[in-house]
Design an enzyme around this catalytic site. Sequence first.
Site, PDB file in Angstrom:
ATOM      1  N   LYS A  69     -16.404 -38.649  13.644  1.00  0.00           N
ATOM      2  CA  LYS A  69     -17.353 -39.211  12.660  1.00  0.00           C
ATOM      3  C   LYS A  69     -16.863 -40.551  12.118  1.00  0.00           C
ATOM      4  CE  LYS A  69     -16.941 -35.587   9.948  1.00  0.00           C
ATOM      5  NZ  LYS A  69     -15.962 -34.799  10.730  1.00  0.00           N
ATOM      6  N   ARG A  83     -21.413 -31.879   2.519  1.00  0.00           N
ATOM      7  CA  ARG A  83     -20.709 -30.838   3.274  1.00  0.00           C
ATOM      8  C   ARG A  83     -21.135 -29.445   2.856  1.00  0.00           C
ATOM      9  NH1 ARG A  83     -15.858 -33.985   4.648  1.00  0.00           N
ATOM     10  NH2 ARG A  83     -14.570 -32.756   6.028  1.00  0.00           N
ATOM     11  N   ARG A 119      -4.154 -37.476  16.358  1.00  0.00           N
ATOM     12  CA  ARG A 119      -4.535 -38.577  15.450  1.00  0.00           C
ATOM     13  C   ARG A 119      -3.315 -39.097  14.682  1.00  0.00           C
ATOM     14  NH1 ARG A 119      -9.406 -37.619  11.660  1.00  0.00           N
ATOM     15  NH2 ARG A 119      -8.260 -35.714  11.202  1.00  0.00           N
ATOM     16  N   ARG A 162      -1.763 -37.216   9.308  1.00  0.00           N
ATOM     17  CA  ARG A 162      -2.339 -36.787   8.027  1.00  0.00           C
ATOM     18  C   ARG A 162      -1.811 -35.405   7.656  1.00  0.00           C
ATOM     19  NH1 ARG A 162      -8.799 -37.636   8.223  1.00  0.00           N
ATOM     20  NH2 ARG A 162      -8.789 -35.489   7.505  1.00  0.00           N
ATOM     21  N   ARG A 217      -9.602 -25.675   8.073  1.00  0.00           N
ATOM     22  CA  ARG A 217     -10.682 -26.678   7.951  1.00  0.00           C
ATOM     23  C   ARG A 217     -11.859 -26.313   8.859  1.00  0.00           C
ATOM     24  NH1 ARG A 217      -7.580 -31.951   9.249  1.00  0.00           N
ATOM     25  NH2 ARG A 217      -9.638 -32.900   9.393  1.00  0.00           N
TER      26      ARG A 217
HETATM   27  P1  AP5 Z   1     -12.003 -39.316  13.685  1.00  0.00           P
HETATM   28  O1  AP5 Z   1     -13.025 -40.364  13.905  1.00  0.00           O
HETATM   29  O2  AP5 Z   1     -10.901 -39.550  12.709  1.00  0.00           O
HETATM   30  O3  AP5 Z   1     -12.743 -37.897  13.409  1.00  0.00           O
HETATM   31  P2  AP5 Z   1     -13.496 -37.357  12.120  1.00  0.00           P
HETATM   32  O4  AP5 Z   1     -14.658 -36.572  12.606  1.00  0.00           O
HETATM   33  O5  AP5 Z   1     -13.750 -38.460  11.157  1.00  0.00           O
HETATM   34  O6  AP5 Z   1     -12.364 -36.361  11.629  1.00  0.00           O
HETATM   35  P3  AP5 Z   1     -11.809 -35.959  10.194  1.00  0.00           P
HETATM   36  O7  AP5 Z   1     -10.685 -34.996  10.499  1.00  0.00           O
HETATM   37  O8  AP5 Z   1     -11.458 -37.164   9.391  1.00  0.00           O
HETATM   38  O9  AP5 Z   1     -12.988 -35.205   9.592  1.00  0.00           O
HETATM   39  P4  AP5 Z   1     -12.957 -34.230   8.436  1.00  0.00           P
HETATM   40  O10 AP5 Z   1     -14.406 -34.098   8.210  1.00  0.00           O
HETATM   41  O11 AP5 Z   1     -12.222 -32.973   8.621  1.00  0.00           O
HETATM   42  O12 AP5 Z   1     -12.049 -34.963   7.357  1.00  0.00           O
HETATM   43  P5  AP5 Z   1     -12.390 -35.762   6.047  1.00  0.00           P
HETATM   44  O13 AP5 Z   1     -11.463 -36.887   5.970  1.00  0.00           O
HETATM   45  O14 AP5 Z   1     -13.854 -36.016   5.930  1.00  0.00           O
HETATM   46  O15 AP5 Z   1     -11.357 -38.959  15.110  1.00  0.00           O
HETATM   47  C1  AP5 Z   1     -10.329 -37.998  15.245  1.00  0.00           C
HETATM   48  C2  AP5 Z   1      -9.299 -38.493  16.285  1.00  0.00           C
HETATM   49  O16 AP5 Z   1      -9.939 -38.562  17.564  1.00  0.00           O
HETATM   50  C3  AP5 Z   1      -8.742 -39.894  16.021  1.00  0.00           C
HETATM   51  O17 AP5 Z   1      -7.410 -39.930  16.454  1.00  0.00           O
HETATM   52  C4  AP5 Z   1      -9.611 -40.828  16.891  1.00  0.00           C
HETATM   53  O18 AP5 Z   1      -8.897 -41.985  17.289  1.00  0.00           O
HETATM   54  C5  AP5 Z   1      -9.910 -39.902  18.073  1.00  0.00           C
HETATM   55  N1  AP5 Z   1     -11.216 -40.130  18.686  1.00  0.00           N
HETATM   56  C6  AP5 Z   1     -12.416 -40.300  18.060  1.00  0.00           C
HETATM   57  N2  AP5 Z   1     -13.408 -40.419  18.968  1.00  0.00           N
HETATM   58  C7  AP5 Z   1     -12.828 -40.305  20.188  1.00  0.00           C
HETATM   59  C8  AP5 Z   1     -13.298 -40.320  21.528  1.00  0.00           C
HETATM   60  N3  AP5 Z   1     -14.601 -40.485  21.820  1.00  0.00           N
HETATM   61  N4  AP5 Z   1     -12.407 -40.160  22.526  1.00  0.00           N
HETATM   62  C9  AP5 Z   1     -11.098 -39.993  22.257  1.00  0.00           C
HETATM   63  N5  AP5 Z   1     -10.564 -39.967  21.031  1.00  0.00           N
HETATM   64  C10 AP5 Z   1     -11.419 -40.121  19.996  1.00  0.00           C
HETATM   65  O19 AP5 Z   1     -12.069 -34.679   4.925  1.00  0.00           O
HETATM   66  C11 AP5 Z   1     -10.742 -34.282   4.638  1.00  0.00           C
HETATM   67  C12 AP5 Z   1     -10.738 -33.329   3.444  1.00  0.00           C
HETATM   68  O20 AP5 Z   1     -11.289 -34.004   2.286  1.00  0.00           O
HETATM   69  C13 AP5 Z   1     -11.620 -32.086   3.596  1.00  0.00           C
HETATM   70  O21 AP5 Z   1     -10.940 -31.052   4.273  1.00  0.00           O
HETATM   71  C14 AP5 Z   1     -11.889 -31.745   2.112  1.00  0.00           C
HETATM   72  O22 AP5 Z   1     -10.790 -31.118   1.513  1.00  0.00           O
HETATM   73  C15 AP5 Z   1     -12.054 -33.115   1.468  1.00  0.00           C
HETATM   74  N6  AP5 Z   1     -13.454 -33.574   1.453  1.00  0.00           N
HETATM   75  C16 AP5 Z   1     -13.961 -34.667   2.094  1.00  0.00           C
HETATM   76  N7  AP5 Z   1     -15.275 -34.762   1.872  1.00  0.00           N
HETATM   77  C17 AP5 Z   1     -15.616 -33.717   1.090  1.00  0.00           C
HETATM   78  C18 AP5 Z   1     -16.843 -33.247   0.567  1.00  0.00           C
HETATM   79  N8  AP5 Z   1     -17.986 -33.900   0.813  1.00  0.00           N
HETATM   80  N9  AP5 Z   1     -16.835 -32.132  -0.192  1.00  0.00           N
HETATM   81  C19 AP5 Z   1     -15.679 -31.464  -0.442  1.00  0.00           C
HETATM   82  N10 AP5 Z   1     -14.473 -31.838   0.040  1.00  0.00           N
HETATM   83  C20 AP5 Z   1     -14.449 -32.953   0.810  1.00  0.00           C
END
Ligand code: AP5
Length: 218
Positions: A15, A90, A129, A162, A173
């Site tokens: 994402k 979410r 990552r 991370r 997660r």
């Molecule tokens: P990346 O693009 O980083 O993936 P992502 O989907 O953004 O993954 P996240 O782990 O950041 O999502 P998440 O939703 O769990 O975490 P968030 O930070 O929102 O890609 C991942 C890896 O793959 C990278 O190394 C990239 O280079 C690689 N990659 C990407 N595309 C590729 C491809 N096509 N081919 C090869 N490699 C590729 O949330 C973290 C925490 O914050 C949550 O657990 C929660 O505690 C809190 N939080 C955040 N938002 C909320 C909310 N709305 N409500 C409550 N708690 C929240």
Amino acid sequence: MKTYLILFGPPGVGKGTQGQILSKDLGIPFISSGDALREEINKKSDIAEKMCSFMNNGELVPDIVVEEFISKMLDQYPLDKGFVFDGFPRTIHQAEFLDSYLGRINVNLDAVISLLLPKEEIVKRISGRRTCERCKAVYNIYFNSFEDDAKCKKCGGNLVQREDDKEEVVIRRVEVYEEKTEPLIAYYKNKGLLIEVDALGTVEDVAKRIKEVLSDRA
Ligand code: AP5
């Protein structure tokens, strides 16, 4: 053209990566709840400490806290051209909160892009990552050419894993995603907004697919 998008999908599906590309291509703000919460944690405020323990354990930060936080953020962004959201909403509660916020400023969502990826690939993307400590650029040891002691290609900063990318936290997660976030698929399907996109393949392949579905819809 105004474009209001949500990028949706499990942890690690890509994402953030696709959100940055869309933001650049369309000239619209990229709003990542995860990045914003991590930034807040770095400020070490009282609220940051509470958020940190939820995040490091793979739990969602409570709706009420995130909604207030996001609402303050949105108040500061110029939303006249659009936005691309990553990681918000979410829960159904957060989706209803967003609907009512956007209703107040007369904005309609254009699409919710749901990225689909097999679990094995998700695990590989998350475990590989690495994020730049300084500029937050994201890399992957499996998909980018990478030395053990590599530094960020953009700013030379250290690349780190991370805290919530440790295996036991990732498992939680994914459970939390299935329990609390997946119900949003039906929520947005019912509104006619959901578009599913295969997220397998290179970053460029996926970006191309997203571009195609958006232009088909325009
Ligand atoms: P990346 O693009 O980083 O993936 P992502 O989907 O953004 O993954 P996240 O782990 O950041 O999502 P998440 O939703 O769990 O975490 P968030 O930070 O929102 O890609 C991942 C890896 O793959 C990278 O190394 C990239 O280079 C690689 N990659 C990407 N595309 C590729 C491809 N096509 N081919 C090869 N490699 C590729 O949330 C973290 C925490 O914050 C949550 O657990 C929660 O505690 C809190 N939080 C955040 N938002 C909320 C909310 N709305 N409500 C409550 N708690 C929240």
